[in-house]
Design a protein around this motif. Structure first.
Motif, short mmCIF file in Angstrom:
data_model
loop_
_atom_site.label_atom_id
_atom_site.label_comp_id
_atom_site.label_asym_id
_atom_site.label_seq_id
_atom_site.Cartn_x
_atom_site.Cartn_y
_atom_site.Cartn_z
N ILE A 31 0.83 -1.43 -0.09
CA ILE A 31 0.09 0.10 0.15
C ILE A 31 0.76 1.24 0.06
CG2 ILE A 31 -2.00 -1.22 1.09
CD1 ILE A 31 -1.08 0.08 3.87
N CYS A 32 0.42 2.22 -0.41
CA CYS A 32 1.05 3.73 -0.57
C CYS A 32 -0.22 4.69 -0.18
CB CYS A 32 1.79 3.97 -1.78
SG CYS A 32 0.67 4.24 -3.21
N CYS B 97 -2.85 4.77 -3.18
CA CYS B 97 -4.09 3.52 -3.10
C CYS B 97 -4.92 3.42 -1.76
CB CYS B 97 -3.54 2.29 -3.67
SG CYS B 97 -2.19 1.55 -2.58
#
Ligand code: ADP
Ligand code: ZN
Ligand code: MG
Length: 474
Positions: free
Chosen positions: A39-40, A43
């Motif tokens: 994840i970042c 997103c």
């Protein structure tokens, strides 16, 4: 039941096998990853971040659209589909709405009937919620994984047809390298719209929607149950309500989830953070030119070019790697393709299945397969020996000829020695020989068996039979 006809349309989500997600560079294959490690800020919907469209996702969607003969829109748009759900951190999903990537086209069933495609668009996946011991856990790894949503026209007429459509679509997306197509991992998720109508009627009845028919084997029980329920309601003078239903695997029944939400609930509007998606004509032509022969086209060619049965052709085009393997072996062998088809289906596929082998694991190369068939043609080995030889080639990773020599699998070429052996067997069994001569000719098989045992199966049974008959009758 026979006074009614079922009408079925599918809405299918296909997870694309791109390396990164659709709007960020996180890995798009979160299978088995620790929760919340792929994840970042993009997103997970942090404020102020901007999505960047993944070209590979667009290319894969175009491959599928072109393979289905759909019309690709020169310009399409992304839109926000707003809803609240814990595994949707942005509070909206980026999808396509009023101008999707492609419309029209069709996928043919086995009998050639074309099931029309209504539309095909790109969107992002949401995360996953897991319930465990009274708590809910949220994993955002799947947020932003690229999906194609494909919607069919209501052209399917039975649960069997719907299952076949799904199976063929799965075959196609794997064939085109658009998706891994593992249904048990949720790479293909299918919602099924079902209605019934009196046979002969052309009007559409009120439909219901069954969510998440994600395994081919579920299609039949779930859809059959719903068709039966709708007919019963109508027969009792009732009306079908537009329910959304869900399969309860434990009880194996459909349950009502909710009444239907309408599109207005989502407050769609164009995504302000992304430009219109313009498809370059030259790029589209390039993709079209790079499309492989489709599985059903190839199956048809296998029948025409190699004289295969419809069944063999269908099995051998189940996967592109298999079709390539078969054709490479046919090229290398130069003998009848039917012999190659038999060997591949009866021995190689069985071996792969039993030993859970992938194509990379397979040591029985097309060249080795061809070499085995040539050994049979040259009379060096009997075709029954192939059953032993194929697993040995796999286990030892050696050429068939070397294994035949090392294992003594070659047929006895020495006719004089074989004659001598047959004569000895007949001489050692005077009683049986006498019975044979007195008319009990069924004993010939028993004599052949004795010789085959002594030679450990290396004699040619036809030759043995001929020699024995001569000895016993002469
Ligand atoms: P909705 O507005 O409920 O989303 P759509 O017209 O968008 O309905 O169609 C969604 C899916 O339902 C499509 O796959 C379509 O083929 C199918 N469908 C539409 N009407 C019917 C019907 N009367 N019976 C069965 N399937 C239908
Ligand atoms: Zn990300
Ligand atoms: Mg709709």
């Amino acid at each position: 039941m026979t006074a009614y006809e079922a009408v079925i349309g599918l809405e299918i989500h296909i997870q694309l096998n791109t390396r990164s997600k659709i709007f960020c560079s996180c890995s798009a294959d979160p299978w088995l990853a620790e929760p919340n490690t792929h994840i970042c800020p993009v997103c997970t919907g942090h404020p102020g971040v901007l999505p960047v469209l993944n070209r590979a996702a667009v290319e894969k969607a175009l491959r599928l659209a072109l393979a289905l003969d759909a019309r690709v829109a020169p310009v399409s748009y992304f839109a926000r589909k707003n809803y609240f759900y814990p595994d949707l951190p942005k509070g909206y999903q980026i999808s396509q709405y009023d101008q999707p990537l492609a419309t029209g086209g069709a996928l043919p069933l086995e009998d050639g009937r074309r099931i029309r495609i209504h539309r095909l668009h790109l969107e992002e996946d949401a995360g996953k919620t897991r319930r465990e011991a009274g708590r809910r856990y949220i994993d955002f790894n799947r947020c932003g994984v690229p999906l194609i949503e494909l919607v069919t026209e209501p052209d399917l007429r039975s649960p069997e047809e719907a299952a076949q459509f799904l199976e063929r679509l799965r075959q196609l997306v794997r064939w085109l390298d658009v998706s891994k197509g593992h249904m048990e991992r949720g790479h293909i998720r299918c919602d099924v719209n079902v209605s019934v109508r009196p046979k002969g009627s052309t009007a559409l009845g009120q439909k219901t929607e069954i969510k998440n028919v994600n395994l081919i084997d579920l299609m039949r029980p779930a859809v059959e149950q719903e068709i039966r329920r709708q007919i019963e309601v109508l027969e009792a003078g009732g009306e079908i309500e537009p329910w959304t239903l869900e399969w309860d695997e434990h009880a194996r029944v459909l349950r009502k989830m909710r009444g239907k939400e309408t599109e207005a609930d989502y407050r769609y509007f164009r995504e302000p953070d992304l430009l219109p998606l313009e498809i370059d004509r030259a790029w589209l032509d390039e993709i079209a030119a790079s499309l492989p022969e489709l599985p059903w086209e190839r199956a048809k060619r296998f029948q025409e070019e190699y004289g295969l049965t419809e069944y063999d052709a269908r099995v051998l085009t189940g996967e592109r790697a298999l079709a390539d393997y078969f054709e490479a072996a046919v090229q290398a062998y130069r003998g009848p393709a039917k012999a190659v088809a038999n060997l591949v289906i009866n021995q190689v596929l069985r071996l792969m299945n039993e030993q859970k082998l992938t194509w990379e694991d397979l040591r029985v190369t097309p060249a080795r397969l061809a070499a085995m068939l040539q050994l049979v043609d040259a009379g060096v080995i009997h075709k029954n020996a192939l059953k032993k030889l194929v697993p040995l080639v796999q286990a030892r990773d050696q050429d068939p000829k070397a294994i035949v020599e090392a294992e003594g699998l070659a047929q006895m070429q020495d006719t004089a020695a074989l004659e001598a052996l047959c004569a000895r067997i007949v001489a050692e069994h005077p009683e049986e020989a006498a019975k044979y001569r007195a008319g009990k000719t069924g004993l010939l098989g028993w004599f052949v068996g004795q010789v085959m045992r002594e030679t450990r199966g290396r004699a040619n049974p036809k030759e043995v039979q001929a020699i024995l008959r001569r000895l016993l009758e002469g």
